[in-house]
Design a protein around this motif. Structure first.
Motif, PDB file in Angstrom:
ATOM      1  N   PRO A   1      -4.598  29.657  -0.356  1.00 31.71           N
ATOM      2  CA  PRO A   1      -5.731  29.041   0.337  1.00 31.71           C
ATOM      3  C   PRO A   1      -5.309  28.194   1.526  1.00 31.71           C
ATOM      4  N   VAL A   2      -4.123  27.592   1.448  1.00 32.92           N
ATOM      5  CA  VAL A   2      -3.620  26.806   2.570  1.00 32.92           C
ATOM      6  C   VAL A   2      -3.370  27.704   3.774  1.00 32.92           C
TER       7      VAL A   2
ATOM      8  N   PRO B   1       0.822  -1.215   0.000  1.00 31.76           N
ATOM      9  CA  PRO B   1       0.000   0.000   0.000  1.00 31.76           C
ATOM     10  C   PRO B   1       0.851   1.259   0.000  1.00 31.76           C
ATOM     11  N   HIS B   2       0.301   2.313  -0.582  1.00 29.15           N
ATOM     12  CA  HIS B   2       0.969   3.618  -0.585  1.00 29.15           C
ATOM     13  C   HIS B   2       0.026   4.638   0.034  1.00 29.15           C
ATOM     14  N   PHE B   3       0.542   5.419   0.984  1.00 29.97           N
ATOM     15  CA  PHE B   3      -0.265   6.374   1.720  1.00 29.97           C
ATOM     16  C   PHE B   3       0.039   7.791   1.247  1.00 29.97           C
ATOM     17  N   THR B   4      -1.017   8.558   0.986  1.00 30.58           N
ATOM     18  CA  THR B   4      -0.885   9.947   0.547  1.00 30.58           C
ATOM     19  C   THR B   4      -1.719  10.840   1.454  1.00 30.58           C
ATOM     20  N   LEU B   5      -1.091  11.878   1.981  1.00 32.39           N
ATOM     21  CA  LEU B   5      -1.771  12.806   2.874  1.00 32.39           C
ATOM     22  C   LEU B   5      -2.430  13.913   2.065  1.00 32.39           C
ATOM     23  N   CYS B   6      -3.727  14.091   2.242  1.00 34.82           N
ATOM     24  CA  CYS B   6      -4.470  15.163   1.570  1.00 34.82           C
ATOM     25  C   CYS B   6      -4.805  16.225   2.615  1.00 34.82           C
ATOM     26  N   LYS B   7      -4.003  17.285   2.644  1.00 38.97           N
ATOM     27  CA  LYS B   7      -4.153  18.314   3.675  1.00 38.97           C
ATOM     28  C   LYS B   7      -5.109  19.411   3.239  1.00 38.97           C
ATOM     29  N   TRP B   8      -5.780  19.978   4.217  1.00 40.14           N
ATOM     30  CA  TRP B   8      -6.655  21.121   4.012  1.00 40.14           C
ATOM     31  C   TRP B   8      -7.629  20.868   2.860  1.00 40.14           C
ATOM     32  N   ALA B   9      -8.403  19.804   3.007  1.00 40.13           N
ATOM     33  CA  ALA B   9      -9.345  19.394   1.950  1.00 40.13           C
ATOM     34  C   ALA B   9     -10.418  20.433   1.687  1.00 40.13           C
ATOM     35  N   SER B  10     -10.664  21.307   2.643  1.00 37.26           N
ATOM     36  CA  SER B  10     -11.712  22.305   2.456  1.00 37.26           C
ATOM     37  C   SER B  10     -11.263  23.471   1.589  1.00 37.26           C
ATOM     38  N   SER B  11      -9.947  23.543   1.277  1.00 34.75           N
ATOM     39  CA  SER B  11      -9.468  24.609   0.398  1.00 34.75           C
ATOM     40  C   SER B  11      -9.793  24.274  -1.050  1.00 34.75           C
ATOM     41  N   SER B  12      -9.510  25.204  -1.956  1.00 35.08           N
ATOM     42  CA  SER B  12      -9.906  25.067  -3.359  1.00 35.08           C
ATOM     43  C   SER B  12      -9.282  23.842  -4.003  1.00 35.08           C
TER      44      SER B  12
END
Length: 214
Positions: free
Chosen positions: A152-153, A95-106
Protein backbone atom coordinates in the motif's frame (compact mmCIF):
# COMPACT_ATOMS: atom_id res chain seq x y z
CA UNK A 1 34.54 -9.99 50.98
CA UNK A 2 32.34 -7.39 52.70
CA UNK A 3 31.40 -4.21 50.84
CA UNK A 4 30.47 -1.11 52.79
CA UNK A 5 27.50 0.34 50.86
CA UNK A 6 27.50 3.51 52.94
CA UNK A 7 30.93 4.51 51.62
CA UNK A 8 30.90 6.16 48.15
CA UNK A 9 32.30 3.76 45.57
CA UNK A 10 35.43 4.86 43.77
CA UNK A 11 36.18 4.48 40.10
CA UNK A 12 39.68 5.67 39.20
CA UNK A 13 39.61 7.87 42.28
CA UNK A 14 36.18 9.36 41.48
CA UNK A 15 33.14 9.39 43.72
CA UNK A 16 29.69 8.28 42.60
CA UNK A 17 28.69 11.91 42.18
CA UNK A 18 31.65 12.68 39.92
CA UNK A 19 31.02 9.55 37.86
CA UNK A 20 27.40 10.60 37.37
CA UNK A 21 28.44 14.12 36.35
CA UNK A 22 30.95 12.76 33.84
CA UNK A 23 28.30 10.42 32.45
CA UNK A 24 25.94 13.37 31.93
CA UNK A 25 28.66 15.34 30.13
CA UNK A 26 29.47 12.35 27.91
CA UNK A 27 25.80 11.86 27.10
CA UNK A 28 25.51 15.52 26.13
CA UNK A 29 28.61 15.32 23.90
CA UNK A 30 27.41 12.09 22.26
CA UNK A 31 23.98 13.55 21.55
CA UNK A 32 25.54 16.70 20.11
CA UNK A 33 27.83 14.64 17.87
CA UNK A 34 24.85 12.58 16.66
CA UNK A 35 22.86 15.80 16.11
CA UNK A 36 25.59 17.33 13.93
CA UNK A 37 25.96 14.06 12.00
CA UNK A 38 22.23 14.03 11.26
CA UNK A 39 22.38 17.68 10.12
CA UNK A 40 25.14 16.77 7.66
CA UNK A 41 23.15 13.74 6.48
CA UNK A 42 20.06 15.92 5.95
CA UNK A 43 22.05 18.40 3.88
CA UNK A 44 23.44 15.61 1.66
CA UNK A 45 20.01 13.98 1.22
CA UNK A 46 18.34 17.26 0.27
CA UNK A 47 21.11 18.07 -2.18
CA UNK A 48 20.70 14.67 -3.82
CA UNK A 49 16.91 15.09 -3.94
CA UNK A 50 17.08 18.49 -5.64
CA UNK A 51 19.58 17.19 -8.20
CA UNK A 52 17.33 14.19 -8.96
CA UNK A 53 14.31 16.49 -9.29
CA UNK A 54 16.20 18.79 -11.65
CA UNK A 55 17.29 15.80 -13.73
CA UNK A 56 13.69 14.52 -13.89
CA UNK A 57 12.43 17.93 -14.97
CA UNK A 58 15.11 18.11 -17.64
CA UNK A 59 14.20 14.69 -19.08
CA UNK A 60 10.40 15.01 -18.78
CA UNK A 61 10.11 18.70 -19.60
CA UNK A 62 9.25 21.72 -17.47
CA UNK A 63 5.57 21.50 -18.46
CA UNK A 64 5.23 18.01 -16.92
CA UNK A 65 7.14 18.70 -13.71
CA UNK A 66 5.58 21.91 -12.51
CA UNK A 67 3.99 23.22 -9.30
CA UNK A 68 0.86 24.08 -11.30
CA UNK A 69 0.09 20.35 -11.45
CA UNK A 70 0.04 20.00 -7.65
CA UNK A 71 -3.27 19.47 -5.87
CA UNK A 72 -3.95 22.75 -4.05
CA UNK A 73 -7.40 21.75 -2.82
CA UNK A 74 -8.08 20.87 0.81
CA UNK A 75 -7.41 17.17 1.44
CA UNK A 76 -6.26 14.93 4.32
CA UNK A 77 -2.53 14.98 4.95
CA UNK A 78 -0.73 11.86 3.75
CA UNK A 79 1.93 12.31 6.43
CA UNK A 80 1.56 13.57 9.98
CA UNK A 81 3.71 14.01 13.06
CA UNK A 82 2.81 12.43 16.40
CA UNK A 83 4.23 14.09 19.52
CA UNK A 84 4.25 12.15 22.79
CA UNK A 85 6.11 12.24 26.07
CA UNK A 86 9.21 10.07 26.05
CA UNK A 87 8.61 6.52 27.30
CA UNK A 88 5.09 7.44 28.38
CA UNK A 89 6.33 9.68 31.20
CA UNK A 90 4.07 12.72 31.34
CA UNK A 91 6.40 14.60 33.70
CA UNK A 92 9.60 13.81 31.80
CA UNK A 93 9.45 17.07 29.82
CA UNK A 94 11.18 15.30 26.93
CA UNK A 95 8.95 15.08 23.85
CA UNK A 96 9.26 12.23 21.37
CA UNK A 97 8.39 12.72 17.71
CA UNK A 98 7.03 9.92 15.50
CA UNK A 99 6.49 10.26 11.76
CA UNK A 100 3.26 8.70 10.46
CA UNK A 101 3.76 8.34 6.71
CA UNK A 102 1.13 7.69 4.08
CA UNK A 103 -1.80 7.95 6.50
CA UNK A 104 -4.27 7.33 3.70
CA UNK A 105 -2.99 3.76 3.25
CA UNK A 106 -4.52 0.79 5.08
CA UNK A 107 -4.37 1.20 8.87
CA UNK A 108 -4.52 -2.55 9.34
CA UNK A 109 -1.30 -3.03 7.39
CA UNK A 110 0.37 -0.27 9.40
CA UNK A 111 -0.69 -1.91 12.63
CA UNK A 112 0.58 -5.23 11.31
CA UNK A 113 4.00 -3.74 10.74
CA UNK A 114 4.05 -2.12 14.20
CA UNK A 115 2.93 -5.38 15.82
CA UNK A 116 5.65 -7.33 14.01
CA UNK A 117 8.27 -4.80 15.11
CA UNK A 118 7.14 -4.88 18.74
CA UNK A 119 7.17 -8.68 18.75
CA UNK A 120 10.76 -8.66 17.51
CA UNK A 121 11.70 -6.33 20.37
CA UNK A 122 9.88 -8.44 22.97
CA UNK A 123 11.21 -11.79 21.70
CA UNK A 124 14.65 -11.17 20.17
CA UNK A 125 15.77 -14.70 21.14
CA UNK A 126 13.67 -16.13 18.32
CA UNK A 127 16.21 -14.78 15.86
CA UNK A 128 19.03 -16.82 17.41
CA UNK A 129 17.49 -20.25 17.96
CA UNK A 130 19.38 -23.24 16.68
CA UNK A 131 16.76 -24.66 14.34
CA UNK A 132 17.42 -23.75 10.71
CA UNK A 133 13.83 -24.56 9.75
CA UNK A 134 12.47 -22.23 12.43
CA UNK A 135 14.74 -19.41 11.31
CA UNK A 136 13.80 -19.82 7.64
CA UNK A 137 10.10 -20.01 8.52
CA UNK A 138 10.33 -16.84 10.62
CA UNK A 139 12.32 -15.01 7.93
CA UNK A 140 9.71 -15.96 5.33
CA UNK A 141 6.94 -14.76 7.62
CA UNK A 142 8.73 -11.45 8.25
CA UNK A 143 9.30 -10.87 4.54
CA UNK A 144 5.63 -11.58 3.82
CA UNK A 145 4.50 -9.14 6.52
CA UNK A 146 6.95 -6.55 5.21
CA UNK A 147 5.58 -6.92 1.68
CA UNK A 148 2.01 -6.57 2.97
CA UNK A 149 2.93 -3.29 4.66
CA UNK A 150 5.05 -2.10 1.73
CA UNK A 151 2.49 -2.72 -1.04
CA UNK A 152 0.00 0.00 0.00
CA UNK A 153 2.91 2.36 0.61
CA UNK A 154 4.15 1.79 -2.95
CA UNK A 155 0.62 2.40 -4.21
CA UNK A 156 0.45 5.70 -2.34
CA UNK A 157 3.82 6.74 -3.72
CA UNK A 158 2.72 5.94 -7.26
CA UNK A 159 -0.58 7.73 -6.67
CA UNK A 160 1.19 10.91 -5.56
CA UNK A 161 3.31 10.84 -8.73
CA UNK A 162 0.36 10.14 -11.05
CA UNK A 163 -0.32 13.88 -11.36
CA UNK A 164 2.87 14.10 -13.43
CA UNK A 165 1.65 11.51 -15.93
CA UNK A 166 1.44 7.75 -16.32
CA UNK A 167 5.09 7.19 -17.20
CA UNK A 168 7.42 9.25 -15.03
CA UNK A 169 11.17 9.44 -15.00
CA UNK A 170 13.02 7.09 -12.60
CA UNK A 171 14.78 10.22 -11.37
CA UNK A 172 11.44 11.59 -10.20
CA UNK A 173 10.80 8.43 -8.19
CA UNK A 174 14.32 8.68 -6.78
CA UNK A 175 13.70 12.31 -5.82
CA UNK A 176 10.50 11.26 -4.04
CA UNK A 177 12.43 8.70 -1.98
CA UNK A 178 15.19 11.20 -1.22
CA UNK A 179 12.76 13.81 0.10
CA UNK A 180 10.95 11.10 2.07
CA UNK A 181 14.28 10.11 3.63
CA UNK A 182 14.98 13.78 4.38
CA UNK A 183 11.65 14.02 6.22
CA UNK A 184 12.55 10.97 8.31
CA UNK A 185 15.95 12.53 9.08
CA UNK A 186 14.23 15.74 10.21
CA UNK A 187 12.22 13.75 12.76
CA UNK A 188 15.42 12.04 13.94
CA UNK A 189 17.01 15.47 14.30
CA UNK A 190 14.05 16.67 16.38
CA UNK A 191 14.34 13.64 18.68
CA UNK A 192 18.11 14.02 18.99
CA UNK A 193 17.75 17.73 19.73
CA UNK A 194 15.25 16.88 22.46
CA UNK A 195 17.71 14.38 23.93
CA UNK A 196 20.58 16.86 23.65
CA UNK A 197 18.65 19.61 25.45
CA UNK A 198 17.63 17.16 28.16
CA UNK A 199 21.28 16.14 28.65
CA UNK A 200 22.33 19.81 28.71
CA UNK A 201 19.76 20.53 31.42
CA UNK A 202 21.19 17.66 33.48
CA UNK A 203 24.74 19.03 33.13
CA UNK A 204 23.62 22.58 33.89
CA UNK A 205 21.69 21.39 36.94
CA UNK A 206 24.81 19.68 38.31
CA UNK A 207 26.89 22.84 37.73
CA UNK A 208 24.32 24.99 39.51
CA UNK A 209 24.36 22.50 42.40
CA UNK A 210 28.13 22.86 42.69
CA UNK A 211 27.84 26.65 42.84
CA UNK A 212 25.24 26.41 45.61
CA UNK A 213 27.51 24.06 47.60
CA UNK A 214 30.33 26.60 47.44
Amino acid sequence: MVVDHETPSLENGQTDKEVEENANVLQFMDSMDAYLTLIHSLSSTLRRGWLELASARHSMGASRVNTVLLDHTSHPAATSLLVTQDEGKVDSGKPHFTLCKWASSSNENSLLGEKQSSQDKLHPQLRHRGSTELYEEKTSSENKASREVDDPVQKERSKSLSMFGTLVSPKLRAAQLSFEAALETLVEIANMRSEMLCAFDQVNMKLEGRKDEK
